[in-house]
Design an enzyme around this catalytic site. Sequence first.
Site, PDB file in Angstrom:
ATOM      1  N   SER A  12     -10.947   6.661 -26.963  1.00  0.00           N
ATOM      2  CA  SER A  12     -11.665   5.226 -27.277  1.00  0.00           C
ATOM      3  C   SER A  12     -10.971   4.413 -27.929  1.00  0.00           C
ATOM      4  CB  SER A  12     -12.970   5.593 -28.130  1.00  0.00           C
ATOM      5  OG  SER A  12     -13.453   4.415 -28.434  1.00  0.00           O
ATOM      6  N   HIS A  37     -11.406   5.050 -22.366  1.00  0.00           N
ATOM      7  CA  HIS A  37     -13.024   4.811 -22.829  1.00  0.00           C
ATOM      8  C   HIS A  37     -13.080   3.351 -23.512  1.00  0.00           C
ATOM      9  CE1 HIS A  37     -16.994   6.494 -23.793  1.00  0.00           C
ATOM     10  NE2 HIS A  37     -16.885   5.723 -25.107  1.00  0.00           N
ATOM     11  N   MET A 141     -24.421  11.285 -26.916  1.00  0.00           N
ATOM     12  CA  MET A 141     -23.782  10.804 -28.050  1.00  0.00           C
ATOM     13  C   MET A 141     -23.836  11.739 -29.413  1.00  0.00           C
ATOM     14  SD  MET A 141     -22.504   7.766 -27.167  1.00  0.00           S
ATOM     15  CE  MET A 141     -22.466   7.269 -28.951  1.00  0.00           C
TER      16      MET A 141
HETATM   17  C1  DX5 Z   1     -19.402   4.950 -31.005  1.00  0.00           C
HETATM   18  C2  DX5 Z   1     -18.564   4.759 -29.623  1.00  0.00           C
HETATM   19  C3  DX5 Z   1     -17.436   5.833 -29.588  1.00  0.00           C
HETATM   20  C4  DX5 Z   1     -16.451   5.747 -30.667  1.00  0.00           C
HETATM   21  C5  DX5 Z   1     -15.751   7.119 -30.909  1.00  0.00           C
HETATM   22  O1  DX5 Z   1     -20.398   3.790 -30.668  1.00  0.00           O
HETATM   23  O2  DX5 Z   1     -19.493   5.040 -28.401  1.00  0.00           O
HETATM   24  O3  DX5 Z   1     -16.967   5.754 -28.461  1.00  0.00           O
HETATM   25  O4  DX5 Z   1     -15.571   4.717 -30.411  1.00  0.00           O
HETATM   26  O5  DX5 Z   1     -15.019   7.049 -31.909  1.00  0.00           O
HETATM   27  P1  DX5 Z   1     -14.611   8.317 -32.848  1.00  0.00           P
HETATM   28  O6  DX5 Z   1     -13.936   9.199 -32.092  1.00  0.00           O
HETATM   29  O7  DX5 Z   1     -13.884   7.693 -34.142  1.00  0.00           O
HETATM   30  O8  DX5 Z   1     -16.193   8.725 -33.340  1.00  0.00           O
HETATM   31 ZN    ZN Z   2     -18.135   5.232 -26.509  1.00  0.00          ZN
END
Ligand code: DX5
Ligand code: ZN
Length: 223
Positions: A12, A37, A141
């Site tokens: 991400s 992502h 999520m």
């Molecule tokens: C949260 C996002 C995630 C986030 C993941 O709202 O959808 O994709 O960026 O970041 P980490 O891996 O640091 O939890």
């Molecule tokens: Zn995400």
Amino acid sequence: MTNNQKVKISPSILSADFTRLGEQVAEVTRAGADYIHIDVMDGHFAPQITIGPPVVTAIRKCTNLPLDLHLMIESPENQINQFANAGANLITVHIETCQHLHRVIQMIKDKGIKAGVSVNPATPISLLDEILPEVDMVVVMTVNPGFSGQIFIESTLGKIARLRAELDKRDLNAELEVDGGINEKTASLVVKAGGRVLVAGSAVFNTRESIGDAIKRLRESLV
Ligand code: DX5
Ligand code: ZN
């Protein structure tokens, strides 16, 4: 085949250094990521405002990997055209933001790209029953939408396992992506539960190690 080989990683870029975004996208590409992502937030459904189509257009020029767009926005149907034209290969919308989910999924597919649906930690997967055969990806999520670096919510593991069982039972091919709080400790729990695409922000882009080392460490945690 070990879990390690089957599992895909989708870094991400929300955790990337935005002053060097192009370089960082190129670096995760070289490091063997499977997707990029991209977290799109609107300041309504999710508290931050993050990335719009012009940035997606720029990222498109820095990698040949599929762009995995995660729309955490109200009324996503109004933005599908723009994000698809910017170079998205897969667009995921949240079930909580769609009054007519089937129509939105169809709109995405009509653009000739893949379609996904995502559920928040508090949303039951039973709501996905009818749409599962229509989607290419389901995103569970494991944090609430909004920020990188949040703590993994362990109670979501049961949901991942039930969704895995449902997909297998119905012989459906949708990829099961898990997003939020993935690191070398939680990744193997998620894979054991049935997740097959791991989104990772802060575990991949951090100041402790190179992007290549971070991805390697994540993969090795699955062996
Ligand atoms: C949260 C996002 C995630 C986030 C993941 O709202 O959808 O994709 O960026 O970041 P980490 O891996 O640091 O939890
Ligand atoms: Zn995400």
